[in-house]
Design an enzyme around this catalytic site. Structure first.
Site, mmCIF file in Angstrom:
data_model
loop_
_atom_site.group_PDB
_atom_site.id
_atom_site.type_symbol
_atom_site.label_atom_id
_atom_site.label_comp_id
_atom_site.label_asym_id
_atom_site.label_seq_id
_atom_site.Cartn_x
_atom_site.Cartn_y
_atom_site.Cartn_z
ATOM 1 N N ASN A 8 0.953 -1.049 -0.026
ATOM 2 C CA ASN A 8 -0.034 0.112 0.129
ATOM 3 C C ASN A 8 1.073 1.122 0.017
ATOM 4 O O ASN A 8 1.452 1.768 0.913
ATOM 5 C CB ASN A 8 -1.079 0.104 1.495
ATOM 6 C CG ASN A 8 -1.813 1.134 1.211
ATOM 7 O OD1 ASN A 8 -1.631 2.201 0.505
ATOM 8 N ND2 ASN A 8 -2.643 1.069 2.426
ATOM 9 N N ARG A 90 -2.816 -2.255 -3.299
ATOM 10 C CA ARG A 90 -3.872 -1.348 -3.139
ATOM 11 C C ARG A 90 -3.796 -0.157 -4.362
ATOM 12 O O ARG A 90 -2.870 0.448 -4.406
ATOM 13 C CB ARG A 90 -3.795 -0.675 -1.834
ATOM 14 C CG ARG A 90 -5.188 0.076 -1.539
ATOM 15 C CD ARG A 90 -5.083 0.754 -0.132
ATOM 16 N NE ARG A 90 -6.280 1.447 -0.029
ATOM 17 C CZ ARG A 90 -6.613 2.153 1.106
ATOM 18 N NH1 ARG A 90 -5.862 1.991 2.019
ATOM 19 N NH2 ARG A 90 -7.946 2.689 1.197
ATOM 20 N N HIS A 178 -12.834 3.780 -0.555
ATOM 21 C CA HIS A 178 -12.861 2.844 0.487
ATOM 22 C C HIS A 178 -13.491 1.505 0.369
ATOM 23 O O HIS A 178 -13.950 0.922 1.496
ATOM 24 C CB HIS A 178 -13.526 3.516 1.848
ATOM 25 C CG HIS A 178 -12.635 4.654 2.431
ATOM 26 N ND1 HIS A 178 -13.225 5.993 2.779
ATOM 27 C CD2 HIS A 178 -11.283 5.108 2.376
ATOM 28 C CE1 HIS A 178 -12.321 6.769 3.022
ATOM 29 N NE2 HIS A 178 -11.313 6.242 2.898
ATOM 30 N N HIS A 205 -16.822 4.498 7.453
ATOM 31 C CA HIS A 205 -15.194 4.389 7.530
ATOM 32 C C HIS A 205 -14.689 5.946 8.060
ATOM 33 O O HIS A 205 -14.597 6.620 7.213
ATOM 34 C CB HIS A 205 -14.650 4.177 6.199
ATOM 35 C CG HIS A 205 -13.175 3.834 6.187
ATOM 36 N ND1 HIS A 205 -12.469 2.800 6.007
ATOM 37 C CD2 HIS A 205 -12.185 4.845 6.032
ATOM 38 C CE1 HIS A 205 -11.185 3.053 6.034
ATOM 39 N NE2 HIS A 205 -11.065 4.108 5.863
ATOM 40 N N LEU A 206 -14.270 6.115 9.241
ATOM 41 C CA LEU A 206 -13.792 7.366 9.853
ATOM 42 C C LEU A 206 -12.422 7.407 10.291
ATOM 43 O O LEU A 206 -12.259 7.034 11.165
ATOM 44 C CB LEU A 206 -14.629 8.085 11.032
ATOM 45 C CG LEU A 206 -16.230 7.718 10.545
ATOM 46 C CD1 LEU A 206 -16.996 8.019 12.297
ATOM 47 C CD2 LEU A 206 -16.782 8.634 9.606
ATOM 48 N N GLY A 207 -11.517 7.522 9.246
ATOM 49 C CA GLY A 207 -10.076 7.870 9.332
ATOM 50 C C GLY A 207 -9.787 9.152 8.945
ATOM 51 O O GLY A 207 -10.315 9.941 9.319
ATOM 52 N N ARG A 238 -9.100 17.008 3.943
ATOM 53 C CA ARG A 238 -9.933 17.184 2.499
ATOM 54 C C ARG A 238 -11.431 17.771 2.951
ATOM 55 O O ARG A 238 -11.869 17.472 3.776
ATOM 56 C CB ARG A 238 -10.115 15.913 1.843
ATOM 57 C CG ARG A 238 -8.673 15.327 1.143
ATOM 58 C CD ARG A 238 -9.042 14.015 0.571
ATOM 59 N NE ARG A 238 -8.160 13.028 1.403
ATOM 60 C CZ ARG A 238 -8.491 11.508 1.206
ATOM 61 N NH1 ARG A 238 -9.561 11.381 0.562
ATOM 62 N NH2 ARG A 238 -7.670 10.796 1.774
ATOM 63 N N ASP A 280 -5.970 16.004 13.239
ATOM 64 C CA ASP A 280 -6.227 14.623 14.069
ATOM 65 C C ASP A 280 -7.254 14.707 15.043
ATOM 66 O O ASP A 280 -7.134 15.714 15.912
ATOM 67 C CB ASP A 280 -4.675 14.164 14.544
ATOM 68 C CG ASP A 280 -4.683 12.992 15.056
ATOM 69 O OD1 ASP A 280 -5.719 12.645 15.951
ATOM 70 O OD2 ASP A 280 -3.891 12.177 14.896
ATOM 71 N N GLU A 376 -8.142 -3.838 5.456
ATOM 72 C CA GLU A 376 -8.027 -3.814 3.796
ATOM 73 C C GLU A 376 -6.744 -4.561 3.326
ATOM 74 O O GLU A 376 -6.980 -5.339 2.315
ATOM 75 C CB GLU A 376 -7.711 -2.167 3.437
ATOM 76 C CG GLU A 376 -8.784 -1.398 3.827
ATOM 77 C CD GLU A 376 -8.480 -0.010 4.237
ATOM 78 O OE1 GLU A 376 -7.934 0.301 5.032
ATOM 79 O OE2 GLU A 376 -9.154 0.921 3.631
HETATM 80 P P1 ADP Z 1 -5.657 6.423 7.498
HETATM 81 O O1 ADP Z 1 -6.958 6.992 6.607
HETATM 82 O O2 ADP Z 1 -4.612 7.230 7.398
HETATM 83 O O3 ADP Z 1 -5.654 4.804 7.274
HETATM 84 P P2 ADP Z 1 -6.710 5.714 10.112
HETATM 85 O O4 ADP Z 1 -7.994 4.960 9.826
HETATM 86 O O5 ADP Z 1 -5.475 5.122 10.610
HETATM 87 O O6 ADP Z 1 -6.486 6.521 8.924
HETATM 88 O O7 ADP Z 1 -7.161 7.054 11.179
HETATM 89 C C1 ADP Z 1 -6.346 7.727 11.443
HETATM 90 C C2 ADP Z 1 -7.265 8.855 12.313
HETATM 91 O O8 ADP Z 1 -7.851 8.141 13.241
HETATM 92 C C3 ADP Z 1 -6.092 9.941 13.060
HETATM 93 O O9 ADP Z 1 -5.721 11.054 12.103
HETATM 94 C C4 ADP Z 1 -7.078 10.180 14.262
HETATM 95 O O10 ADP Z 1 -7.718 11.347 13.818
HETATM 96 C C5 ADP Z 1 -7.997 9.039 14.321
HETATM 97 N N1 ADP Z 1 -7.937 8.412 15.553
HETATM 98 C C6 ADP Z 1 -6.885 7.541 15.825
HETATM 99 N N2 ADP Z 1 -6.801 6.896 17.214
HETATM 100 C C7 ADP Z 1 -8.036 7.806 17.753
HETATM 101 C C8 ADP Z 1 -8.289 8.001 19.089
HETATM 102 N N3 ADP Z 1 -8.030 7.378 19.990
HETATM 103 N N4 ADP Z 1 -9.350 9.038 19.189
HETATM 104 C C9 ADP Z 1 -9.863 9.648 18.115
HETATM 105 N N5 ADP Z 1 -9.519 9.650 16.955
HETATM 106 C C10 ADP Z 1 -8.183 8.700 16.726
#
Ligand code: ADP
Length: 399
Positions: A8, A90, A178, A205-207, A238, A280, A376
């Site tokens: 990836n 990926r 995603h 999917h909240l990353g 974004r 973050d 993934e």
């Molecule tokens: P990516 O899209 O880079 O794979 P991830 O799914 O690893 O992202 O998510 C990363 C995001 O998750 C970080 O930027 C942060 O905002 C959030 N995150 C990770 N751990 C926590 C937590 N314990 N509490 C709140 N947000 C978190």
């Protein structure tokens, strides 16, 4: 022992995992080369979490992705036993025609390069290692696994923008992303909760990238991402959904170039742009500043609005699943989002939510709410193995 390498590749990082394929797929190592071209750092752990490598390199030693690939390949070749039978990649964009993974050859690579303008920050990096391996080891099987493929079973009507249809034919359509994460979650849900897994489900999917997908009977019917990975929910950096009139305004009144607009929409917007503090969620939760509160309130608000839209697409809701960095790790954010979904019948059990259990809804919630770590890389390994052993393709929505 036969092995599969999953790759990836991002703009400055190369994530990789190795799976053995004896019987079932078993993860052997997981690693990441970060800071490519600036401060390269390689970390590798085995399946038990034990650190196998934790090394810094001079920037000139690892200036780009090909050199990172060489180093990682060398490390794996020297330290890992087994016979590499395939590499799964990926690839963010598979365009309109790929409803499943595809075996890589020169003509596929050329086709995928065509989609680079649709995912300018991801596609070139995803394709670089494929190109390197195709040149260095042309006989090694490579499989491209697309983030768009899982959404290709949509009713085509839903994938149109209301602009002249000739643009749709040209490829200007809603693709959704995603997909590897959603496909994995759909499969897990069918295993652990078959009663709702076959029903109407929203997966969030909240990353750092964020989107939501409406699943009906385990297949994607709608999602919040569209033509590019900019649409839908606000993300780490974004913008998410935006009135196109804003872009016209910025072009005309601020004289912004397309490149400046691109940088702002991809890198300076979302939680970072709104808060002025960080992309973050952890930083924003820790901050007392008004910008942090605004960014989180807006994020939760937009998730609520989009959940309503996806529930409408499904004509109801049986389950809601949280996944990725924020969804998997933050009880506070899950609680805040769940409050927005109360009208849909969502009610959380505080203890279950705080403990991050699989099922976090209360017993009287009419919508079951789950927390599911996504995987993934395992999905890519599965696809790669299936494709090289069966020689066929895996259709959209397959598990
Ligand atoms: P990516 O899209 O880079 O794979 P991830 O799914 O690893 O992202 O998510 C990363 C995001 O998750 C970080 O930027 C942060 O905002 C959030 N995150 C990770 N751990 C926590 C937590 N314990 N509490 C709140 N947000 C978190």
């Amino acid at each position: 022992m036969d092995t599969i390498l999953v790759v990836n590749a991002g703009s400055s990082s190369l994530k990789f995992e190795v799976f053995s394929v004896a019987g079932s797929l078993t993860r052997l190592v997981k690693g990441k080369m970060e800071g490519i071209g600036t401060a390269p750092h390689l970390s590798i752990r085995n399946a038990g979490g034990e650190q196998l490598a934790n090394d810094d390199y001079p920037s000139e030693a690892i200036p780009d992705l090909p050199s990172a690939m060489r180093l990682v390949g060398q490390w794996l070749g020297e330290r890992l036993e087994g016979h590499l039978i395939a590499v799964g990649h990926r690839v963010v964009h598979g365009g309109p025609n790929h409803a499943g993974p595809a075996r890589v050859d020169e003509s596929l690579l050329r086709e995928l390069e065509w989609y680079t303008p649709l995912a300018p920050l991801h596609q070139p990096n995803n394709l670089a290692p494929i190109r390197v391996l195709l040149e260095r080891q042309p006989d090694l099987a490579q499989v491209a696994c697309f983030d768009t493929a899982f959404h290709r079973g949509h009713d085509p009507m839903t994938d149109h923008y209301a602009i002249p249809t000739r643009y749709f034919e040209e490829g200007v359509r809603r693709y959704g992303f995603h997909g590897l994460s959603y496909e994995y979650v759909a499969g897990r849900l069918a295993e652990v909760a078959p009663d709702v897994g076959g029903g109407r489900v929203i997966v969030a999917h909240l990353g750092s990238g964020a989107s939501m997908c409406a699943l009906h009977e385990g297949r994607s019917v709608e999602s919040t991402l569209g033509f590019t990975a900019l649409d839908g929910l606000p993300m780490g950096t974004r913008c998410g959904q935006i009135d196109p009139g804003v872009l016209l305004y910025l072009l005309e009144q601020h004289g912004m170039s397309a490149r400046q607009l691109q940088d702002m929409l991809y890198k300076e917007s979302g939680l970072k742009g709104l808060s002025g503090i960080s992309n973050d969620v952890r930083d924003l939760l820790d901050s007392q500043e008004a910008g942090a509160a605004l960014a989180l309130d807006h994020f939760v608000h937009r998730i609520g609005l989009n959940a309503g839209a996806l529930a409408a697409a499904l004509s109801g809701l049986d389950a809601f699943v949280f996944t990725a960095g924020v969804g998997e790790n933050s009880p506070v954010m899950r609680e805040r989002i769940a409050r927005k979904l109360r009208w849909l019948g969502v009610s959380l059990d505080t203890e279950r939510n705080n403990a991050g259990e699989l099922l976090i809804s209360s017993d009287d919630s009419t919508v079951k709410v789950f927390v599911m770590p996504t995987d993934e890389e395992l999905m890519i390994a599965r696809h790669t193995f299936a494709l090289i052993t069966a020689g066929g393709t895996v259709s959209a929505g397959a598990r």
